[in-house]
Write a protein that holds these residues in place. Structure first.
Motif, short mmCIF file in Angstrom:
data_model
loop_
_atom_site.label_atom_id
_atom_site.label_comp_id
_atom_site.label_asym_id
_atom_site.label_seq_id
_atom_site.Cartn_x
_atom_site.Cartn_y
_atom_site.Cartn_z
N TYR A 143 -8.35 3.18 -0.80
CA TYR A 143 -7.03 2.99 -1.67
C TYR A 143 -7.96 3.15 -3.15
N SER A 186 -8.25 -2.68 5.30
CA SER A 186 -7.75 -1.87 4.07
C SER A 186 -9.15 -1.92 2.52
N GLU A 227 -4.74 6.48 9.69
CA GLU A 227 -3.67 5.23 9.17
C GLU A 227 -4.16 4.03 10.43
N ALA A 247 -12.16 1.95 8.39
CA ALA A 247 -11.30 1.28 6.66
C ALA A 247 -10.23 2.54 5.76
N LYS A 248 -10.10 1.93 6.09
CA LYS A 248 -8.65 2.68 5.16
C LYS A 248 -9.39 2.70 3.39
N TYR A 288 0.70 -1.40 -0.10
CA TYR A 288 -0.33 0.16 0.13
C TYR A 288 0.83 1.64 -0.12
N VAL A 310 -4.37 6.90 -0.84
CA VAL A 310 -5.78 6.55 0.58
C VAL A 310 -6.92 7.82 1.36
N VAL A 324 -9.47 -1.26 -1.30
CA VAL A 324 -9.37 -1.27 -2.69
C VAL A 324 -9.91 -1.41 -4.08
N ASN A 340 -8.81 -5.99 2.32
CA ASN A 340 -7.81 -6.70 2.92
C ASN A 340 -7.08 -7.92 2.84
#
Length: 230
Positions: A102, A66, A61, A99-100, A52, A57, A68, A208
């Motif tokens: 990307y 994660s 953090e 959640a993050k 990542y 993003v 995507v 993830n």
């Protein structure tokens, strides 16, 4: 003679028992194998190991999950995802710290797809994360209805960068870097993931490292919650 006869009887009995012991041994192996398969089937699915670093993003953090998205700036479904589906994801999953998120490129629909993907990678590389996301939103907001017409010219992309709040100096910096393709390795990194994962369309979502196979926000929410608990 009696002793010899007894020895023969014992040998005969021993030989007669061998087949049954062999069968039990085989059954034991089968049971162990079945048990092993059951255990493996119940192990959590291991996701793809994304790198990542140096990827655009959104989110905290510290978020344990994660997400995507592989997208194409000329994809109408990606535009709909960005304008209709994503705001809900942002409000309930990203802004809450769960959640993050990307964004990675899979440009395949049109020549504009590659042009805009490379330009976007350059914007991120030269001007950073915040302006990238504003630029990202402006491209989708101005996506043309005609899917075959080449629209994402350099002038068009510079206008989208201006929408994102970039200064004239910023725009010149990005344009020069775009023309020399300084961000081509970053784009290639995304394309390598596309090939490794056999991605065939956009938008394609991973949580993830595990592909999201659903179609609704609630299904995505369930997957994120499950990932957060692991």
């Amino acid at each position: 003679m009696a002793k010899t006869k007894n020895q023969k009887q014992k040998k005969s009995q021993s030989t007669g028992n061998k087949p049954s012991k062999f069968i039990y041994w085989i059954i034991g192996i089968v049971v162990v194998c079945i048990a092993g398969l059951v255990i493996l089937a119940n192990l959590p699915e291991k996701g793809f190991d994304f790198d990542y670093e140096n990827q655009p993003v959104l989110g905290e953090e510290s978020a344990s999950v994660s997400i995507v998205e592989f997208g194409d700036y000329r994809c109408p479904v990606c535009k709909n995802f960005n304008e209709s589906f994503f705001p809900v994801v942002k409000e309930n999953l990203i802004d809450t710290g769960k959640a993050k998120f990307y964004y990675m490129n899979y440009p395949f629909i049109h020549a504009d797809s590659t042009t805009s993907a490379l330009f976007a990678e350059t914007v991120y590389s030269e001007l950073g994360n915040d302006i990238f996301w504003k630029f990202h939103d402006s491209i989708f907001a101005n996506q043309p209805d005609n899917e075959t017409e080449e629209t994402y010219t350099e002038e068009f992309l510079k206008e989208r960068l201006k929408d994102a709040g970039a200064t004239d100096e910023d725009i010149t910096r990005v344009t020069e870097a775009f023309q020399t393709q300084t961000a081509k390795d970053s784009l290639q990194k995304d394309l390598d993931y596309v090939n490794q994962l056999n991605i065939t369309g956009t938008p394609t979502i991973y949580v993830n490292g595990v592909k999201f196979e659903g179609s609704s926000y609630n299904e995505l929410l369930d997957m994120v919650n499950e990932a957060a608990e692991k």
